[in-house]
Design an enzyme around this catalytic site. Structure first.
Site, PDB file in Angstrom:
ATOM      1  N   ILE A 156       0.839  -1.212   0.000  1.00 31.31           N
ATOM      2  CA  ILE A 156       0.000   0.000   0.000  1.00 31.31           C
ATOM      3  C   ILE A 156       0.871   1.259   0.000  1.00 31.31           C
ATOM      4  CG2 ILE A 156      -1.812   1.258   1.219  1.00 31.31           C
ATOM      5  CD1 ILE A 156      -2.780  -1.471   2.331  1.00 31.31           C
ATOM      6  N   ASP A 175      11.270   2.495   5.566  1.00 37.13           N
ATOM      7  CA  ASP A 175      10.930   1.090   5.809  1.00 37.13           C
ATOM      8  C   ASP A 175      12.213   0.336   6.135  1.00 37.13           C
ATOM      9  OD1 ASP A 175      10.256  -1.725   5.508  1.00 37.13           O
ATOM     10  OD2 ASP A 175       8.463  -1.079   4.446  1.00 37.13           O
ATOM     11  N   ASP A 266      -8.643   6.902   9.022  1.00 38.17           N
ATOM     12  CA  ASP A 266      -9.550   5.816   8.630  1.00 38.17           C
ATOM     13  C   ASP A 266      -9.580   4.705   9.676  1.00 38.17           C
ATOM     14  OD1 ASP A 266     -11.236   4.440   6.673  1.00 38.17           O
ATOM     15  OD2 ASP A 266      -9.538   3.092   6.330  1.00 38.17           O
ATOM     16  N   GLU A 271     -11.763   0.390  17.721  1.00 38.02           N
ATOM     17  CA  GLU A 271     -12.871   0.197  16.776  1.00 38.02           C
ATOM     18  C   GLU A 271     -13.738  -0.960  17.280  1.00 38.02           C
ATOM     19  OE1 GLU A 271     -11.596  -0.350  12.708  1.00 38.02           O
ATOM     20  OE2 GLU A 271     -10.099   1.231  12.882  1.00 38.02           O
ATOM     21  N   HIS A 289     -12.974   3.159   8.637  1.00 37.22           N
ATOM     22  CA  HIS A 289     -12.191   1.994   8.192  1.00 37.22           C
ATOM     23  C   HIS A 289     -12.729   1.459   6.849  1.00 37.22           C
ATOM     24  CE1 HIS A 289      -9.381  -1.372   9.802  1.00 37.22           C
ATOM     25  NE2 HIS A 289      -9.307  -1.295   8.483  1.00 37.22           N
ATOM     26  N   GLY A 291     -10.977   1.800   3.902  1.00 36.99           N
ATOM     27  CA  GLY A 291      -9.875   1.824   2.931  1.00 36.99           C
ATOM     28  C   GLY A 291     -10.029   0.824   1.795  1.00 36.99           C
ATOM     29  N   ALA A 292     -10.493  -0.382   2.124  1.00 38.17           N
ATOM     30  CA  ALA A 292     -10.590  -1.432   1.098  1.00 38.17           C
ATOM     31  C   ALA A 292     -11.995  -1.546   0.528  1.00 38.17           C
ATOM     32  CB  ALA A 292     -10.178  -2.773   1.705  1.00 38.17           C
TER      33      ALA A 292
HETATM   34  P1  NAD Z   1       2.868  -4.834   3.583  1.00 39.60           P
HETATM   35  O1  NAD Z   1       3.254  -5.961   4.462  1.00 39.60           O
HETATM   36  O2  NAD Z   1       2.932  -5.022   2.099  1.00 39.60           O
HETATM   37  O3  NAD Z   1       3.732  -3.536   3.936  1.00 39.60           O
HETATM   38  C1  NAD Z   1       3.955  -3.095   5.244  1.00 39.60           C
HETATM   39  C2  NAD Z   1       5.361  -2.566   5.283  1.00 39.60           C
HETATM   40  O4  NAD Z   1       5.578  -1.909   6.531  1.00 39.60           O
HETATM   41  C3  NAD Z   1       6.450  -3.658   5.171  1.00 39.60           C
HETATM   42  O5  NAD Z   1       7.274  -3.412   4.043  1.00 39.60           O
HETATM   43  C4  NAD Z   1       7.218  -3.539   6.471  1.00 39.60           C
HETATM   44  O6  NAD Z   1       8.604  -3.780   6.301  1.00 39.60           O
HETATM   45  C5  NAD Z   1       6.942  -2.104   6.873  1.00 39.60           C
HETATM   46  N1  NAD Z   1       7.133  -1.800   8.275  1.00 39.60           N
HETATM   47  C6  NAD Z   1       6.847  -2.579   9.353  1.00 39.60           C
HETATM   48  N2  NAD Z   1       7.131  -1.895  10.478  1.00 39.60           N
HETATM   49  C7  NAD Z   1       7.606  -0.675  10.106  1.00 39.60           C
HETATM   50  C8  NAD Z   1       8.049   0.477  10.820  1.00 39.60           C
HETATM   51  N3  NAD Z   1       8.077   0.508  12.163  1.00 39.60           N
HETATM   52  N4  NAD Z   1       8.459   1.550  10.111  1.00 39.60           N
HETATM   53  C9  NAD Z   1       8.436   1.543   8.759  1.00 39.60           C
HETATM   54  N5  NAD Z   1       8.033   0.478   8.046  1.00 39.60           N
HETATM   55  C10 NAD Z   1       7.610  -0.610   8.708  1.00 39.60           C
HETATM   56  O7  NAD Z   1       1.386  -4.429   4.036  1.00 39.60           O
HETATM   57  P2  NAD Z   1       0.318  -3.595   3.195  1.00 39.60           P
HETATM   58  O8  NAD Z   1      -0.532  -4.522   2.403  1.00 39.60           O
HETATM   59  O9  NAD Z   1       1.007  -2.475   2.525  1.00 39.60           O
HETATM   60  O10 NAD Z   1      -0.609  -3.050   4.395  1.00 39.60           O
HETATM   61  C11 NAD Z   1      -0.148  -2.015   5.237  1.00 39.60           C
HETATM   62  C12 NAD Z   1      -1.145  -1.752   6.338  1.00 39.60           C
HETATM   63  O11 NAD Z   1      -2.408  -1.345   5.776  1.00 39.60           O
HETATM   64  C13 NAD Z   1      -1.469  -2.961   7.227  1.00 39.60           C
HETATM   65  O12 NAD Z   1      -1.515  -2.525   8.568  1.00 39.60           O
HETATM   66  C14 NAD Z   1      -2.862  -3.345   6.832  1.00 39.60           C
HETATM   67  O13 NAD Z   1      -3.527  -3.948   7.893  1.00 39.60           O
HETATM   68  C15 NAD Z   1      -3.441  -1.976   6.509  1.00 39.60           C
HETATM   69  N6  NAD Z   1      -4.659  -2.044   5.677  1.00 39.60           N
HETATM   70  C16 NAD Z   1      -5.635  -1.143   5.926  1.00 39.60           C
HETATM   71  C17 NAD Z   1      -6.809  -1.191   5.181  1.00 39.60           C
HETATM   72  C18 NAD Z   1      -7.919  -0.195   5.437  1.00 39.60           C
HETATM   73  O14 NAD Z   1      -9.073  -0.511   5.167  1.00 39.60           O
HETATM   74  N7  NAD Z   1      -7.617   0.982   5.914  1.00 39.60           N
HETATM   75  C19 NAD Z   1      -6.994  -2.168   4.187  1.00 39.60           C
HETATM   76  C20 NAD Z   1      -5.945  -3.051   3.935  1.00 39.60           C
HETATM   77  C21 NAD Z   1      -4.775  -2.985   4.705  1.00 39.60           C
END
Ligand code: NAD
Length: 314
Positions: A156, A175, A266, A271, A289, A291-292
């Site tokens: 994301i 990251d 979001d 929650e 919430h 986002g998706a």
């Molecule tokens: P992903 O695993 O592809 O990417 C997450 C990244 O964060 C990884 O590359 C990881 O190395 C990095 N990371 C971990 N801890 C870190 C830190 N302290 N500092 C910097 N980077 C760090 O995951 P994604 O698919 O990109 O999802 C990201 C987030 O979005 C998740 O928490 C997921 O639950 C959330 N999400 C939210 C919604 C929504 O509806 N708002 C929908 C889907 C996912």
């Protein structure tokens, strides 16, 4: 042929794929308190976030071959226990990335031009105080040329960076596990490749005009008082990752001190009952919430889930 219980719904495309593959699909929701009684009759279950598939249920389902979760997180499934029993646990991590990135930008555009504020005030004051409202929303800003800090440069975070570069923003990504990423800027009509290297948190905090979070919640906030103190004055924060990744007291204090000009949120601690002082803050743009929650993401989730289930069930 396997019997599959789809307990929290699935996009019709995914349901059709499962049926076309010869599986028997039930979309009749089984309430949580009846799951242990009814699930043993099935070979697989698909859930979103409402249904919890805990060890006590898995224990009484010796025939269960797969558990599918439409979405990213697996917090509602006892994954380790299921896998120890040879059950495939499947999720759909990539399907919603674009949608979440677009929601982060929806908040950002909304904040840049005070849309979330004018949508609150126009219905009650738009006919009597039009000129005053026009004046109060006159200090909008363009995103072009501004710097976006991206915390978490996974699926994301990268999709959000692609949007940012498309609108002319600079990106500083942070990251610890990603050194660089090749991004695709644009879409079907016109696109280009672009490599972005990650930087340090200090560099990002000092230089970003807008900071957006895309990290998992790992038990402690990524942004607390110390990080807010290092941000530019008047920065904007967007959080569409998970509740708890931002210390909410620190965020409110930063809004009060002017360190943060505004926030787009979001995801919330606690929650589905987020704290009122965030919901009522006049410089916070809010979504529940979602986002998706797009038709495209739901269809992609359904397709990815069906493909993986068909494979897991042989
Ligand atoms: P992903 O695993 O592809 O990417 C997450 C990244 O964060 C990884 O590359 C990881 O190395 C990095 N990371 C971990 N801890 C870190 C830190 N302290 N500092 C910097 N980077 C760090 O995951 P994604 O698919 O990109 O999802 C990201 C987030 O979005 C998740 O928490 C997921 O639950 C959330 N999400 C939210 C919604 C929504 O509806 N708002 C929908 C889907 C996912």
């Amino acid at each position: 042929m396997a019997k599959i219980l789809i307990n929290d719904g699935i996009h019709p495309t995914g349901e059709k794929m499962l049926k076309d593959a010869g599986h028997e699909v039930s979309t009749q929701n089984v309430p949580m308190d009846q799951l242990a009684e009814k699930l043993p009759a099935y070979d697989a279950i698909c859930v979103r976030s409402a249904t919890k598939v805990r060890q006590a249920v898995i224990e009484v389902c010796p025939n269960l071959k797969a558990i599918g979760r439409g979405g990213v997180g697996l917090d509602n499934i006892d994954v380790d226990y299921a896998r120890s029993k040879g059950i495939a646990v499947i999720n759909t991590p990539a399907a919603s990335s674009r949608s979440v990135a677009e929601l982060a930008f929806a908040h950002l555009f909304s904040i840049a031009r005070s849309l979330y504020k004018s949508n609150r005030s126009m219905p009650t004051k738009g006919d009597t105080e039009f000129k005053a409202l026009k004046k109060s929303y006159a200090k909008g800003f363009e995103l072009y040329g501004r710097t976006l800090g991206v915390i978490g440069f996974g699926r994301i975070g990268q999709a959000t960076a692609e949007l940012a570069i498309s609108v002319g923003m600079n990106v500083i990504a942070v990251d610890p596990y990603v050194k660089e990423a090749e991004l695709t800027i644009g879409g079907p009509q016109c696109s280009a490749k672009c490599t972005v290297k990650t930087s340090t948190m200090e560099d990002m905090l000092a230089n970003a005009d807008v900071i957006t979070l895309h990290v998992p919640f790992t038990g402690a906030p990524v942004l607390s008082n110390a990080e807010f103190a290092k941000m530019k004055d008047g920065a904007v924060l967007i959080n569409a990752s998970r509740g708890g990744t931002v210390d909410e007291d620190a965020m409110l204090a930063a809004l009060e001190s002017g360190k943060l000009a505004a926030a787009g949120v979001d995801v919330f601690i606690g929650e589905p009952t987020p704290r009122k002082d965030i919901l009522e803050h006049d410089r916070v743009s809010l979504t529940p919430h979602t986002g998706a929650s797009t038709v495209e993401a739901q269809e992609k989730i359904g397709i990815e889930l069906a493909e993986k289930l068909i494979e897991a069930l042989g």
